[in-house]
Design an enzyme around this catalytic site. Sequence first.
Site, PDB file in Angstrom:
ATOM      1  N   GLY A  33       0.914  -1.263  -0.007  1.00 12.90           N
ATOM      2  CA  GLY A  33       0.060  -0.084   0.065  1.00 12.90           C
ATOM      3  C   GLY A  33       0.917   1.207   0.113  1.00 12.90           C
ATOM      4  N   HIS A  39       4.229   1.598  -8.116  1.00 13.33           N
ATOM      5  CA  HIS A  39       3.057   0.404  -7.919  1.00 13.33           C
ATOM      6  C   HIS A  39       2.209   0.463  -9.463  1.00 13.33           C
ATOM      7  CE1 HIS A  39       3.883   1.193  -3.653  1.00 13.33           C
ATOM      8  NE2 HIS A  39       4.084   0.183  -3.670  1.00 13.33           N
ATOM      9  N   GLY A 149       8.651  -5.252  -8.701  1.00 12.41           N
ATOM     10  CA  GLY A 149       9.854  -3.983  -9.044  1.00 12.41           C
ATOM     11  C   GLY A 149      10.992  -4.316  -8.832  1.00 12.41           C
ATOM     12  N   LYS A 151      13.142  -2.217  -8.365  1.00 13.91           N
ATOM     13  CA  LYS A 151      13.606  -1.278  -7.190  1.00 13.91           C
ATOM     14  C   LYS A 151      14.079  -2.135  -6.042  1.00 13.91           C
ATOM     15  CE  LYS A 151      12.948   1.942  -4.081  1.00 13.91           C
ATOM     16  NZ  LYS A 151      12.887   1.213  -2.960  1.00 13.91           N
ATOM     17  N   GLN A 155      14.584  -8.875  -3.334  1.00 10.68           N
ATOM     18  CA  GLN A 155      13.368  -9.400  -3.464  1.00 10.68           C
ATOM     19  C   GLN A 155      13.007  -9.821  -4.276  1.00 10.68           C
ATOM     20  OE1 GLN A 155       9.915  -7.260  -1.078  1.00 10.68           O
ATOM     21  NE2 GLN A 155       9.214  -6.689  -3.171  1.00 10.68           N
ATOM     22  N   MET A 186      10.933   5.902  -6.602  1.00  7.88           N
ATOM     23  CA  MET A 186       9.921   6.206  -5.957  1.00  7.88           C
ATOM     24  C   MET A 186       9.828   5.116  -4.938  1.00  7.88           C
ATOM     25  SD  MET A 186       7.077   6.841  -8.885  1.00  7.88           S
ATOM     26  CE  MET A 186       7.401   8.528  -9.994  1.00  7.88           C
ATOM     27  N   SER A 187       9.254   5.679  -3.708  1.00  3.36           N
ATOM     28  CA  SER A 187       8.980   4.502  -2.602  1.00  3.36           C
ATOM     29  C   SER A 187       8.001   5.135  -1.624  1.00  3.36           C
ATOM     30  CB  SER A 187      10.435   4.483  -1.710  1.00  3.36           C
ATOM     31  OG  SER A 187      10.046   3.814  -0.494  1.00  3.36           O
ATOM     32  N   SER A 188       7.283   4.290  -0.858  1.00  2.00           N
ATOM     33  CA  SER A 188       6.058   4.629   0.159  1.00  2.00           C
ATOM     34  C   SER A 188       6.903   5.470   1.222  1.00  2.00           C
ATOM     35  CB  SER A 188       5.522   3.460   0.421  1.00  2.00           C
ATOM     36  OG  SER A 188       4.804   2.783  -0.464  1.00  2.00           O
ATOM     37  N   ARG A 189       8.274   4.873   1.430  1.00  2.00           N
ATOM     38  CA  ARG A 189       9.052   5.672   2.722  1.00  2.00           C
ATOM     39  C   ARG A 189       9.355   7.026   2.315  1.00  2.00           C
ATOM     40  NH1 ARG A 189      10.771  -0.153   3.503  1.00  2.00           N
ATOM     41  NH2 ARG A 189       9.952  -0.711   5.430  1.00  2.00           N
TER      42      ARG A 189
HETATM   43  P1  AMP Z   1       5.709  -2.364  -1.553  1.00  2.00           P
HETATM   44  O1  AMP Z   1       4.774  -1.681  -1.494  1.00  2.00           O
HETATM   45  O2  AMP Z   1       7.046  -1.397  -1.239  1.00  2.00           O
HETATM   46  O3  AMP Z   1       6.211  -3.737  -0.935  1.00  2.00           O
HETATM   47  O4  AMP Z   1       6.118  -2.557  -3.129  1.00  2.00           O
HETATM   48  C1  AMP Z   1       5.202  -3.389  -3.942  1.00  2.00           C
HETATM   49  C2  AMP Z   1       5.881  -3.766  -5.142  1.00  2.00           C
HETATM   50  O5  AMP Z   1       6.172  -2.615  -6.060  1.00  2.00           O
HETATM   51  C3  AMP Z   1       7.065  -4.569  -5.168  1.00  2.00           C
HETATM   52  O6  AMP Z   1       7.296  -5.372  -6.361  1.00  2.00           O
HETATM   53  C4  AMP Z   1       8.408  -3.241  -5.431  1.00  2.00           C
HETATM   54  O7  AMP Z   1       9.233  -3.601  -5.692  1.00  2.00           O
HETATM   55  C5  AMP Z   1       7.424  -2.386  -6.420  1.00  2.00           C
HETATM   56  N1  AMP Z   1       7.941  -0.927  -6.503  1.00  2.00           N
HETATM   57  C6  AMP Z   1       8.176  -0.363  -5.440  1.00  2.00           C
HETATM   58  N2  AMP Z   1       8.742   0.853  -5.690  1.00  2.00           N
HETATM   59  C7  AMP Z   1       8.917   0.930  -6.987  1.00  2.00           C
HETATM   60  C8  AMP Z   1       9.401   1.779  -8.046  1.00  2.00           C
HETATM   61  N3  AMP Z   1       9.780   2.719  -7.729  1.00  2.00           N
HETATM   62  N4  AMP Z   1       9.315   1.205  -9.233  1.00  2.00           N
HETATM   63  C9  AMP Z   1       8.747   0.013  -9.765  1.00  2.00           C
HETATM   64  N5  AMP Z   1       8.433  -0.761  -8.750  1.00  2.00           N
HETATM   65  C10 AMP Z   1       8.329  -0.437  -7.492  1.00  2.00           C
END
Ligand code: AMP
Length: 285
Positions: A33, A39, A149, A151, A155, A186-189
């Site tokens: 999320g 995402h 991703g 990213k 993982q 890009m990152s949620s954090r």
């Molecule tokens: P997360 O919600 O952070 O667990 O990410 C969910 C999925 O989105 C994972 O497969 C991540 O690698 C991917 N993801 C997160 N950030 C990015 C990004 N900047 N570009 C592409 N995919 C991403």
Amino acid sequence: MPIRTIIAPEDVRKVCSEWRIERQTIAFVPTMGALHEGHLSLVKEAKASCDRVIMSIFVNPLQFGPKEDFASYPRMFQKDIAQIEPFGVDALFVPNAADMYPDGYQTYVTNDARSDILCGRFRPGHFQGVLTVVAKLFHLVQPHVALFGKKDYQQYQLIRKMADDLMFGIDVRGCPTLRDPDGLAMSSRNLRLTPEERRKAPYLFTRMQELKQRLERGENRAARLLQTFTADLAKEPSFRLEYAEIRSARDLGELGETIEEPAVLLVAAHLGSVRLIDNLELSTS
Ligand code: AMP
């Protein structure tokens, strides 16, 4: 039409098995999320790949260490729903932790060869948590394709290896990292960076690109490249480097002294209270 939201694991199994009986192909996008364009790029790829798209949002407690940010991880469910609605996602699975890990839960998935390097060295148990939840989600959804991703490179590689080793029969695909215009992945954090930290954050990727350019200009000794990278990053004292390594892009194995095969630079660094990770694939030609 409002998105179909499913909470119970047995319900998601039922919905997905009905799709399979109708001979529809299923693409799956697991997330935690706080959705952003990165995402959404996975959702677009999912839509282009299969008849049905299912996404999950689950902040998986198993992959957070006791001193990590599980409690403060951004949660914004209503905003997430509004963001994915225009993409025609067929179902959104939002399980409860109590259903995923009921009392007495005992079974875990591990990869002893690649879980304790890179991020795993600093986040003990993290990848066991990731592999366990993804294996459970894969069993419930049984998708044809699953999108991750690059990213989160380690993982992605670990999940691909798990799907292969445990014969899930799922096409696990890695998608490119989406970045803000200034280069920050890009990152949620990133939401937790202060405005000043946000201004400094792209410095990390700029230094990574410089390493790639030095390789392309002919310096192929990994130790030299990393030495210069580390020294240059230290010029911005707000960053606290956790690790910077160059490994095989194929399986994250160690390389020799010089880079002779497709490789990837992987970096983790703290900026204020936020731990940033990033990586860059390096070509040798
Ligand atoms: P997360 O919600 O952070 O667990 O990410 C969910 C999925 O989105 C994972 O497969 C991540 O690698 C991917 N993801 C997160 N950030 C990015 C990004 N900047 N570009 C592409 N995919 C991403």
